[in-house]
Design an enzyme around this catalytic site. Structure first.
Site, mmCIF file in Angstrom:
data_model
loop_
_atom_site.group_PDB
_atom_site.id
_atom_site.type_symbol
_atom_site.label_atom_id
_atom_site.label_comp_id
_atom_site.label_asym_id
_atom_site.label_seq_id
_atom_site.Cartn_x
_atom_site.Cartn_y
_atom_site.Cartn_z
ATOM 1 N N LYS A 1 7.823 -1.049 -13.550
ATOM 2 C CA LYS A 1 8.879 -1.849 -12.983
ATOM 3 C C LYS A 1 9.077 -2.943 -13.924
ATOM 4 O O LYS A 1 8.278 -3.652 -14.005
ATOM 5 C CB LYS A 1 8.745 -2.109 -11.465
ATOM 6 C CG LYS A 1 10.054 -2.873 -11.125
ATOM 7 C CD LYS A 1 10.227 -2.949 -9.242
ATOM 8 C CE LYS A 1 9.391 -3.814 -8.885
ATOM 9 N NZ LYS A 1 9.593 -4.161 -7.552
ATOM 10 N N ASP B 1 -7.322 -10.152 -9.790
ATOM 11 C CA ASP B 1 -6.294 -10.306 -10.484
ATOM 12 C C ASP B 1 -6.362 -9.163 -11.618
ATOM 13 O O ASP B 1 -7.659 -8.626 -12.131
ATOM 14 C CB ASP B 1 -6.672 -11.467 -11.172
ATOM 15 C CG ASP B 1 -5.468 -11.999 -12.098
ATOM 16 O OD1 ASP B 1 -4.761 -11.125 -12.562
ATOM 17 O OD2 ASP B 1 -5.338 -12.992 -12.228
ATOM 18 N N ASP C 1 -4.520 -5.920 -6.410
ATOM 19 C CA ASP C 1 -3.268 -6.836 -5.869
ATOM 20 C C ASP C 1 -4.014 -8.106 -5.565
ATOM 21 O O ASP C 1 -5.116 -8.058 -5.063
ATOM 22 C CB ASP C 1 -2.524 -6.351 -4.813
ATOM 23 C CG ASP C 1 -1.008 -6.909 -4.824
ATOM 24 O OD1 ASP C 1 -0.177 -6.496 -5.051
ATOM 25 O OD2 ASP C 1 -0.802 -8.166 -4.635
ATOM 26 N N TRP D 1 2.745 2.794 -2.507
ATOM 27 C CA TRP D 1 2.391 3.643 -3.547
ATOM 28 C C TRP D 1 0.984 4.190 -3.670
ATOM 29 O O TRP D 1 0.840 5.272 -3.920
ATOM 30 C CB TRP D 1 2.787 2.809 -4.855
ATOM 31 C CG TRP D 1 4.102 2.635 -5.321
ATOM 32 C CD1 TRP D 1 5.064 2.685 -4.374
ATOM 33 C CD2 TRP D 1 4.667 2.300 -6.366
ATOM 34 N NE1 TRP D 1 6.375 2.633 -5.090
ATOM 35 C CE2 TRP D 1 6.152 2.458 -6.358
ATOM 36 C CE3 TRP D 1 4.148 2.625 -7.828
ATOM 37 C CZ2 TRP D 1 7.039 2.370 -7.511
ATOM 38 C CZ3 TRP D 1 5.060 2.300 -9.000
ATOM 39 C CH2 TRP D 1 6.271 2.243 -8.831
ATOM 40 N N GLY E 1 0.678 -1.024 0.038
ATOM 41 C CA GLY E 1 -0.028 -0.032 -0.071
ATOM 42 C C GLY E 1 0.781 1.223 -0.047
ATOM 43 O O GLY E 1 0.366 2.403 -0.002
ATOM 44 N N ASP F 1 4.138 -1.407 -9.652
ATOM 45 C CA ASP F 1 5.441 -1.987 -8.917
ATOM 46 C C ASP F 1 5.390 -3.281 -8.909
ATOM 47 O O ASP F 1 6.041 -3.947 -7.986
ATOM 48 C CB ASP F 1 5.718 -1.136 -7.528
ATOM 49 C CG ASP F 1 6.965 -1.190 -7.127
ATOM 50 O OD1 ASP F 1 7.862 -1.297 -7.692
ATOM 51 O OD2 ASP F 1 6.887 -1.366 -5.859
#
Length: 214
Positions: free
Chosen positions: A169, A106, A88, A70, A68, A129
């Site tokens: 990322k 998902d 998530d 970000w 959590g 991320d």
């Protein structure tokens, strides 16, 4: 004496990369003192300071948002008039402000009504991320990271507003250049950036896509 391990004062072998570990631990402690669950918040802060990805009043989608950090930081950036939606596979237990919401689901199922219900318009920024569970094999980890990045980019292209921004990322590997070219094709500007808060030995790096073209 050759082959003898360096000892600490307590008689235990010294850890390799001590400075890096101390730096990471310092950032972890700093993040927690500021109310963030993980040091990853400083990576997004570095990205934001350099590229201004998120603006006041924006609607932001945070992919792979657990635990959590970000989501919390993005909520601070968008302010009371903005909104942040995180998703998530893991539940986010961190207490969030009223302008932020997380869903345990998902990202491959964005048709889920719970995913789109809080927002009726497109997102101004999609940030990711996400990282795979590492195996210790850099080639395998890089391939898995690339697959997650493709999912993130596909989600961004479907949900971003015109001129929206993208952060993702990725682990550096054979597919890195391929992914970079895909982002370049979809955004007016594409930058590769490694935040100062990343561990020096880490293979992770961030692709920044600014101003979605279509």
């Amino acid at each position: 004496m050759k082959g003898k391990k360096k000892q600490t004062k307590g008689g235990k072998p010294a850890k390799k990369g001590g400075r890096s570990g101390q730096w990471a631990d310092h950032l972890t402690q700093k993040a927690k003192s500021m109310g963030y669950p993980a040091r990853s918040v400083f990576k997004l802060e570095d990205i934001q300071n350099k590229f201004q990805i998120i603006k006041k009043g924006d609607t932001v989608l945070d992919l792979g948002c657990s635990p959590g950090s970000w989501t919390l930081y993005a909520a601070k950036l968008v302010g009371d008039q903005g909104r942040v939606l995180g998703i998530d596979l893991k539940v986010v237990e961190t207490k969030l402000p009223p302008n932020a919401l997380t869903i345990q689901d998902d990202i491959l199922k964005p048709e889920n009504p719970a995913f789109i219900e809080p927002h009726t318009g497109a997102f101004n920024a999609v940030i990711s991320d996400m990282a795979p569970a590492t195996t210790g094999r850099k080639d395998v980890d890089a391939i898995r990271s690339f697959e997650l990045c493709r999912m993130a980019l596909d989600t961004a292209l479907k949900n971003l507003a015109f001129h929206g921004n993208f952060v993702c990322k990725i682990f550096q590997g054979n597919d890195f250049k391929t992914f970079e070219q895909e982002v370049k094709a979809a955004f007016k500007e594409c930058r590769v950036f490694k935040p100062e808060s990343c561990r020096k030995q880490s293979k992770e790096i961030y692709i920044i896509g600014k101003e979605k073209i279509k």
